[in-house]
Design a protein around this motif. Sequence first.
Motif, PDB file in Angstrom:
ATOM      1  N   MET A 108       0.830  -1.209   0.000  1.00 43.93           N
ATOM      2  CA  MET A 108       0.000   0.000   0.000  1.00 43.93           C
ATOM      3  C   MET A 108       0.864   1.259   0.000  1.00 43.93           C
ATOM      4  O   MET A 108       0.550   2.240  -0.704  1.00 43.93           O
ATOM      5  CB  MET A 108      -0.936   0.012   1.208  1.00 43.93           C
ATOM      6  CG  MET A 108      -2.165  -0.851   1.043  1.00 43.93           C
ATOM      7  SD  MET A 108      -3.401  -0.469   2.290  1.00 43.93           S
ATOM      8  CE  MET A 108      -4.465  -1.903   2.109  1.00 43.93           C
ATOM      9  N   GLN A 109       1.930   1.235   0.761  1.00 42.24           N
ATOM     10  CA  GLN A 109       2.856   2.368   0.746  1.00 42.24           C
ATOM     11  C   GLN A 109       3.445   2.560  -0.646  1.00 42.24           C
ATOM     12  O   GLN A 109       3.577   3.688  -1.139  1.00 42.24           O
ATOM     13  CB  GLN A 109       3.988   2.131   1.767  1.00 42.24           C
ATOM     14  CG  GLN A 109       3.556   2.142   3.212  1.00 42.24           C
ATOM     15  CD  GLN A 109       3.302   3.544   3.751  1.00 42.24           C
ATOM     16  OE1 GLN A 109       3.314   4.512   2.997  1.00 42.24           O
ATOM     17  NE2 GLN A 109       3.075   3.648   5.051  1.00 42.24           N
ATOM     18  N   VAL A 144      -6.425   5.415   4.165  1.00 41.32           N
ATOM     19  CA  VAL A 144      -7.451   5.036   5.132  1.00 41.32           C
ATOM     20  C   VAL A 144      -7.236   3.602   5.604  1.00 41.32           C
ATOM     21  O   VAL A 144      -7.312   3.292   6.796  1.00 41.32           O
ATOM     22  CB  VAL A 144      -8.857   5.198   4.522  1.00 41.32           C
ATOM     23  CG1 VAL A 144      -9.920   4.561   5.413  1.00 41.32           C
ATOM     24  CG2 VAL A 144      -9.177   6.678   4.314  1.00 41.32           C
ATOM     25  N   ASN A 145      -6.968   2.710   4.662  1.00 40.89           N
ATOM     26  CA  ASN A 145      -6.779   1.309   5.026  1.00 40.89           C
ATOM     27  C   ASN A 145      -5.496   1.078   5.812  1.00 40.89           C
ATOM     28  O   ASN A 145      -5.452   0.222   6.700  1.00 40.89           O
ATOM     29  CB  ASN A 145      -6.794   0.440   3.763  1.00 40.89           C
ATOM     30  CG  ASN A 145      -8.197   0.301   3.196  1.00 40.89           C
ATOM     31  OD1 ASN A 145      -9.144   0.147   3.939  1.00 40.89           O
ATOM     32  ND2 ASN A 145      -8.324   0.378   1.886  1.00 40.89           N
ATOM     33  N   LEU A 146      -4.445   1.846   5.494  1.00 42.42           N
ATOM     34  CA  LEU A 146      -3.212   1.739   6.276  1.00 42.42           C
ATOM     35  C   LEU A 146      -3.455   2.181   7.717  1.00 42.42           C
ATOM     36  O   LEU A 146      -3.003   1.529   8.666  1.00 42.42           O
ATOM     37  CB  LEU A 146      -2.121   2.611   5.647  1.00 42.42           C
ATOM     38  CG  LEU A 146      -1.338   2.000   4.487  1.00 42.42           C
ATOM     39  CD1 LEU A 146      -0.449   3.053   3.841  1.00 42.42           C
ATOM     40  CD2 LEU A 146      -0.495   0.827   4.951  1.00 42.42           C
ATOM     41  N   GLU A 147      -4.170   3.275   7.880  1.00 40.76           N
ATOM     42  CA  GLU A 147      -4.450   3.785   9.221  1.00 40.76           C
ATOM     43  C   GLU A 147      -5.376   2.845   9.978  1.00 40.76           C
ATOM     44  O   GLU A 147      -5.304   2.744  11.207  1.00 40.76           O
ATOM     45  CB  GLU A 147      -5.037   5.188   9.126  1.00 40.76           C
ATOM     46  CG  GLU A 147      -4.013   6.217   8.652  1.00 40.76           C
ATOM     47  CD  GLU A 147      -4.631   7.556   8.310  1.00 40.76           C
ATOM     48  OE1 GLU A 147      -5.840   7.723   8.553  1.00 40.76           O
ATOM     49  OE2 GLU A 147      -3.904   8.430   7.803  1.00 40.76           O
ATOM     50  N   ALA A 148      -6.237   2.133   9.239  1.00 43.32           N
ATOM     51  CA  ALA A 148      -7.139   1.174   9.892  1.00 43.32           C
ATOM     52  C   ALA A 148      -6.368  -0.001  10.472  1.00 43.32           C
ATOM     53  O   ALA A 148      -6.842  -0.671  11.395  1.00 43.32           O
ATOM     54  CB  ALA A 148      -8.185   0.677   8.898  1.00 43.32           C
ATOM     55  N   GLN A 154     -12.892   1.592  17.614  1.00 45.51           N
ATOM     56  CA  GLN A 154     -13.918   1.413  16.594  1.00 45.51           C
ATOM     57  C   GLN A 154     -14.506   2.752  16.190  1.00 45.51           C
ATOM     58  O   GLN A 154     -14.791   2.995  15.015  1.00 45.51           O
ATOM     59  CB  GLN A 154     -15.020   0.493  17.135  1.00 45.51           C
ATOM     60  CG  GLN A 154     -16.106   0.175  16.116  1.00 45.51           C
ATOM     61  CD  GLN A 154     -17.105  -0.835  16.657  1.00 45.51           C
ATOM     62  OE1 GLN A 154     -16.816  -1.563  17.586  1.00 45.51           O
ATOM     63  NE2 GLN A 154     -18.281  -0.859  16.054  1.00 45.51           N
ATOM     64  N   THR A 155     -14.667   3.645  17.160  1.00 40.81           N
ATOM     65  CA  THR A 155     -15.231   4.968  16.875  1.00 40.81           C
ATOM     66  C   THR A 155     -14.304   5.774  15.982  1.00 40.81           C
ATOM     67  O   THR A 155     -14.756   6.437  15.038  1.00 40.81           O
ATOM     68  CB  THR A 155     -15.477   5.739  18.183  1.00 40.81           C
ATOM     69  OG1 THR A 155     -16.373   4.994  19.005  1.00 40.81           O
ATOM     70  CG2 THR A 155     -16.065   7.110  17.899  1.00 40.81           C
ATOM     71  N   GLU A 156     -12.996   5.696  16.240  1.00 40.63           N
ATOM     72  CA  GLU A 156     -12.029   6.427  15.415  1.00 40.63           C
ATOM     73  C   GLU A 156     -12.036   5.927  13.977  1.00 40.63           C
ATOM     74  O   GLU A 156     -12.010   6.717  13.022  1.00 40.63           O
ATOM     75  CB  GLU A 156     -10.629   6.277  16.004  1.00 40.63           C
ATOM     76  CG  GLU A 156     -10.396   7.065  17.278  1.00 40.63           C
ATOM     77  CD  GLU A 156      -9.067   6.751  17.916  1.00 40.63           C
ATOM     78  OE1 GLU A 156      -8.550   7.606  18.649  1.00 40.63           O
ATOM     79  OE2 GLU A 156      -8.519   5.642  17.668  1.00 40.63           O
ATOM     80  N   ALA A 157     -12.080   4.621  13.808  1.00 45.25           N
ATOM     81  CA  ALA A 157     -12.090   4.042  12.464  1.00 45.25           C
ATOM     82  C   ALA A 157     -13.352   4.435  11.704  1.00 45.25           C
ATOM     83  O   ALA A 157     -13.303   4.787  10.521  1.00 45.25           O
ATOM     84  CB  ALA A 157     -11.978   2.526  12.552  1.00 45.25           C
ATOM     85  N   ARG A 328     -17.143  -2.894   9.655  1.00 45.14           N
ATOM     86  CA  ARG A 328     -15.923  -3.657   9.393  1.00 45.14           C
ATOM     87  C   ARG A 328     -15.789  -3.949   7.898  1.00 45.14           C
ATOM     88  O   ARG A 328     -16.079  -5.034   7.434  1.00 45.14           O
ATOM     89  CB  ARG A 328     -15.922  -4.972  10.175  1.00 45.14           C
ATOM     90  CG  ARG A 328     -15.770  -4.813  11.678  1.00 45.14           C
ATOM     91  CD  ARG A 328     -14.330  -4.497  12.074  1.00 45.14           C
ATOM     92  NE  ARG A 328     -13.394  -5.521  11.642  1.00 45.14           N
ATOM     93  CZ  ARG A 328     -13.091  -6.604  12.355  1.00 45.14           C
ATOM     94  NH1 ARG A 328     -13.684  -6.820  13.513  1.00 45.14           N
ATOM     95  NH2 ARG A 328     -12.224  -7.481  11.906  1.00 45.14           N
ATOM     96  N   TYR A 329     -15.422  -2.956   7.135  1.00 43.64           N
ATOM     97  CA  TYR A 329     -15.118  -3.208   5.742  1.00 43.64           C
ATOM     98  C   TYR A 329     -14.012  -2.270   5.302  1.00 43.64           C
ATOM     99  O   TYR A 329     -13.864  -1.170   5.830  1.00 43.64           O
ATOM    100  CB  TYR A 329     -16.349  -3.024   4.839  1.00 43.64           C
ATOM    101  CG  TYR A 329     -16.996  -1.652   4.899  1.00 43.64           C
ATOM    102  CD1 TYR A 329     -18.111  -1.456   5.698  1.00 43.64           C
ATOM    103  CD2 TYR A 329     -16.485  -0.574   4.178  1.00 43.64           C
ATOM    104  CE1 TYR A 329     -18.714  -0.214   5.764  1.00 43.64           C
ATOM    105  CE2 TYR A 329     -17.089   0.665   4.254  1.00 43.64           C
ATOM    106  CZ  TYR A 329     -18.198   0.847   5.056  1.00 43.64           C
ATOM    107  OH  TYR A 329     -18.786   2.088   5.130  1.00 43.64           O
ATOM    108  N   LEU A 330     -13.221  -2.722   4.354  1.00 45.36           N
ATOM    109  CA  LEU A 330     -12.240  -1.849   3.758  1.00 45.36           C
ATOM    110  C   LEU A 330     -12.961  -0.892   2.826  1.00 45.36           C
ATOM    111  O   LEU A 330     -13.976  -1.234   2.239  1.00 45.36           O
ATOM    112  CB  LEU A 330     -11.214  -2.660   2.950  1.00 45.36           C
ATOM    113  CG  LEU A 330     -10.290  -3.586   3.740  1.00 45.36           C
ATOM    114  CD1 LEU A 330      -9.435  -4.377   2.769  1.00 45.36           C
ATOM    115  CD2 LEU A 330      -9.417  -2.795   4.688  1.00 45.36           C
ATOM    116  N   VAL A 331     -12.420   0.324   2.710  1.00 46.77           N
ATOM    117  CA  VAL A 331     -12.983   1.240   1.720  1.00 46.77           C
ATOM    118  C   VAL A 331     -12.764   0.619   0.351  1.00 46.77           C
ATOM    119  O   VAL A 331     -11.661   0.207   0.008  1.00 46.77           O
ATOM    120  CB  VAL A 331     -12.291   2.614   1.801  1.00 46.77           C
ATOM    121  CG1 VAL A 331     -12.798   3.526   0.696  1.00 46.77           C
ATOM    122  CG2 VAL A 331     -12.545   3.240   3.171  1.00 46.77           C
TER     123      VAL A 331
END
Length: 333
Positions: A108-109, A144-148, A154-157, A328-331
């Motif tokens: 991803m990077q 977004v997915n890296l930060e996840a 859960q609230t932050e995500a 719970r899903y990836l963007v």
Amino acid sequence: MEEGKLFKQLRQARGFTLAHLSDDLNSRSFISKFETGASNISLHRLEHLLGKINVSFEEFLYLRALDQGTAHFEHVLYTPMYLTSVFIEQLDRVLAINKDAYSSAESMQRGIRQITALKKEIADKQDSTFILLYADSIQHTFKVNLEANVAQTQTEAQTQREHFFETYRIRTRPVVSYLLKVDDWGVYEVLLFRYFQFLFPIDTSHRLLKTAISRTQKESGLAVMREVQLDLLFSTFSTFINFRHFEWAKEALDLAEEILFDQGDLLNSANLLCYQGWYWYILGDIEKGIQKFDQGLSVFRILKQPKQVSLWEMMLKSVKKNALDPNRYLVFR
């Protein structure tokens, strides 16, 4: 290869002389100048010449692209295709990066760096606004997915994902305005909708889906339009089911089933079974959902399609997580 040089190669391979092809529209002298690059040719005159050597205009353009190394766009749809379109060539490059980005955090990077370089390359190209916006959304998705993957509540995500969609629903308003303005959609507009729809407001995606499908049916003589029909329905289904619009998700699958009926398209029929499994599992009928998934996976195994088996086994894991927690899903694209 220049057009004239390619035409000469095709003419000679078929045993035609300049004298065979010359007529009132294209003299022997003019054809010779065209083949050597000493004279330009109009679309009408070129089409006329190609007809005389029994080569379609589409085939001629494909052969030209083949020589230039851009004849296969493998990431836009399941079936590799070619069209003379800068937009599709650029889209294919974005999707190639996206396809290879999800195996690890490192990939991803790498995808972020590749998208950054690609955006710089195409920034000055004519009419690149929409493709730059799409590339930007893919790059943002990686982030977004890296930060996840980093420890988050859960609230932050959830807040982060909501911010992503709020941002791009605003930024994609010009795309929606363009699509609403154009009455007679072609391949460009249909693909624009297909790849941006998950960023639109859900009701907008649902409303525009009918227009998109009607246009693919109108131009069904184009292979890309036939292929994109199911891709449209499966991608919008994914959007609808992730946001729990069950009625619209079912509509998309029912239309896909209608299109596939008695067509002998075994791979997409197996895909449909898996999408139906996804639908029933999220709806709460876990037994029926697993049954549909198993049927689809069995077809893929019979047809010896290990990549599809791996893809849907991975998807099933995500579906199970999403059933327990809708957040719970990836963007997704």
